[in-house]
Design an enzyme around this catalytic site. Structure first.
Site, PDB file in Angstrom:
ATOM      1  N   ARG A 147       0.965  -1.029   0.031  1.00  0.00           N
ATOM      2  CA  ARG A 147       0.056   0.002  -0.159  1.00  0.00           C
ATOM      3  C   ARG A 147       1.012   1.271  -0.029  1.00  0.00           C
ATOM      4  O   ARG A 147       1.658   1.573   0.972  1.00  0.00           O
ATOM      5  CB  ARG A 147      -0.917  -0.019   1.304  1.00  0.00           C
ATOM      6  CG  ARG A 147      -1.837   1.077   1.264  1.00  0.00           C
ATOM      7  CD  ARG A 147      -2.904   0.816   2.516  1.00  0.00           C
ATOM      8  NE  ARG A 147      -3.818   1.885   2.833  1.00  0.00           N
ATOM      9  CZ  ARG A 147      -4.916   2.147   2.326  1.00  0.00           C
ATOM     10  NH1 ARG A 147      -5.426   1.101   1.717  1.00  0.00           N
ATOM     11  NH2 ARG A 147      -5.729   2.954   2.427  1.00  0.00           N
ATOM     12  N   GLN A 191     -10.225  -2.858  -3.764  1.00  0.00           N
ATOM     13  CA  GLN A 191     -11.465  -2.310  -3.116  1.00  0.00           C
ATOM     14  C   GLN A 191     -12.521  -2.596  -4.256  1.00  0.00           C
ATOM     15  O   GLN A 191     -13.786  -2.739  -3.972  1.00  0.00           O
ATOM     16  CB  GLN A 191     -11.323  -0.611  -3.327  1.00  0.00           C
ATOM     17  CG  GLN A 191     -12.439   0.053  -2.727  1.00  0.00           C
ATOM     18  CD  GLN A 191     -13.015  -0.377  -1.453  1.00  0.00           C
ATOM     19  OE1 GLN A 191     -12.310  -0.379  -0.415  1.00  0.00           O
ATOM     20  NE2 GLN A 191     -14.370  -0.693  -1.250  1.00  0.00           N
ATOM     21  N   ARG A 244     -14.220  -6.793   1.684  1.00  0.00           N
ATOM     22  CA  ARG A 244     -12.784  -6.585   1.597  1.00  0.00           C
ATOM     23  C   ARG A 244     -11.906  -7.781   1.989  1.00  0.00           C
ATOM     24  O   ARG A 244     -10.993  -8.246   1.440  1.00  0.00           O
ATOM     25  CB  ARG A 244     -12.333  -5.420   2.015  1.00  0.00           C
ATOM     26  CG  ARG A 244     -12.691  -4.101   1.695  1.00  0.00           C
ATOM     27  CD  ARG A 244     -11.967  -3.730   0.372  1.00  0.00           C
ATOM     28  NE  ARG A 244     -10.832  -3.878   0.349  1.00  0.00           N
ATOM     29  CZ  ARG A 244      -9.904  -2.906   0.945  1.00  0.00           C
ATOM     30  NH1 ARG A 244     -10.296  -1.670   1.047  1.00  0.00           N
ATOM     31  NH2 ARG A 244      -8.382  -2.921   0.920  1.00  0.00           N
TER      32      ARG A 244
END
Length: 352
Positions: free
Chosen positions: A139, A169, A328
């Protein structure tokens, strides 16, 4: 010896990439698609069938583990390096708990732990982690960091978020919509907000699933022009509609799904005053829903601020945000299983 070994891995990676991308070799399995060994930096690189396969496996794992109480140690003995330059609730918790639930070992790494690209180059980090773990989720701020990791690593890389895309996502969003509506084909999704990484991932995915996309962004906050061009090509290829405007109510007209996101992402705090001014009139309210389809629903990837959507919508029966947040976990699990194993879903293919 290192040079020879590294050359071998680079040649192997190139060979695999050529065969998968150009000839389709490696895609055939009992389930029709084999994604083992691939990296996911953007859903732009994946076909309609491959994206559907991710969602099918995710739905299968959710059914078997959550609803039937089965224990599926599909990742037993494997480990994942989770590199987080940017903080997160959903990405960290879904990946960490999901990988562990499948029998694997997650390793959480912050910039203070590994100093990615500072005390050690991204290139060296990729090579080191390739020898210590089985897969990397990163990330990051810059998408180029992911591209360098993918170039140098000999294990799969997953984009946990970058400035350009947020593919994990979107997988959760589409699983949520498939569960709610029973099918995705023919749905219209309206994005009302910033032309950001989440929107870019919608634009690289929607047409491949038969979903129409209507986008409203303030002037000066449009999605990346290169992404728009690619999305236009995909819409023509798959026979869907892509519509861009600066008018939120025009974008919401006839839509099944209203979607927004934060107007001020991490790293944009100094722009807050100007952004709040520029996004005036973009808050999603029940008034927005009056021009949408009678069955309209609402999505937000969270965390959410009042100026983006009011409480009446956010906590309403139209809102799917908490199912979306839970998904998720199931979609990142489905993705990791797809990239690390030859697993074939045990349930029938879900309707798309």
């Amino acid at each position: 010896m290192f040079h020879v070994k590294n050359s071998f891995f680079c040649a192997l990676k190139t060979f695999r990439s050529i065969h998968v991308r150009n000839f389709g070799i490696g895609r055939i399995s009992l389930g029709g698609v084999n994604l083992k060994g691939r990296s996911l930096l953007t859903l732009k690189d994946f076909s309609s069938d491959e994206i559907k396969h991710f969602l099918w496996i995710s739905h299968d794992l959710k059914r078997r583990i959550k609803h039937e109480g089965q224990y599926l140690p599909l990742l037993q003995g494997k480990s994942i390096a989770m590199i987080f330059e940017k903080r997160s609730t959903r990405t960290r918790m879904s990946t960490e708990t999901g990988f562990a639930l499948l029998g694997g070992h997650p390793c959480f790494l912050t910039p203070q732990d590994i100093h990615l690209g500072v005390n050690e180059s991204t290139r060296d980090t990729a090579r080191v982690l390739s020898g210590l773990t089985d897969i990397i989720l990163a990330r990051v701020y810059s998408h180029s960091s992911l591209e360098e990791l993918e170039k140098e690593a000999t294990i799969p890389i997953i984009n946990g978020l970058s400035d350009l895309y947020h593919p994990i996502q979107i997988l959760a969003d589409f699983l949520t919509l498939q569960e709610h509506y029973g099918t995705l084909k023919g749905l219209t999704v309206s994005w009302i907000g910033d032309g950001n990484n989440v929107l870019h991932s919608f634009m690289m995915t929607a047409a491949k699933l038969g979903v129409h996309l209507r986008v409203a962004t303030p002037k000066g906050y449009e999605p990346d022009s290169g992404v728009v061009r690619e999305a236009e090509k995909l819409s023509k290829q798959f026979g869907t509609k892509l519509f861009l405007t600066t008018d939120p109510m025009e974008a919401a007209h006839g839509s099944n799904v209203l979607v927004t996101d934060t107007w001020i992402s991490m790293g944009q705090e100094e722009e807050k005053v100007q952004r709040l001014k520029d996004f005036h009139g973009y808050q999603i309210t029940m008034q927005t829903g009056t021009v949408a389809s009678p069955d309209w629903t609402f999505l937000h990837c969270l965390p959410r601020k009042q100026e983006e959507v009011d409480d009446q919508v956010f906590y309403s029966q139209n809102s799917l945000v908490f199912q979306e947040a839970e998904n998720r976990k199931w979609t990142i699990m489905g993705l990791m299983v797809s990239l690390l194993t030859d697993y074939t879903p045990k349930i029938p293919m879900i309707k798309f």
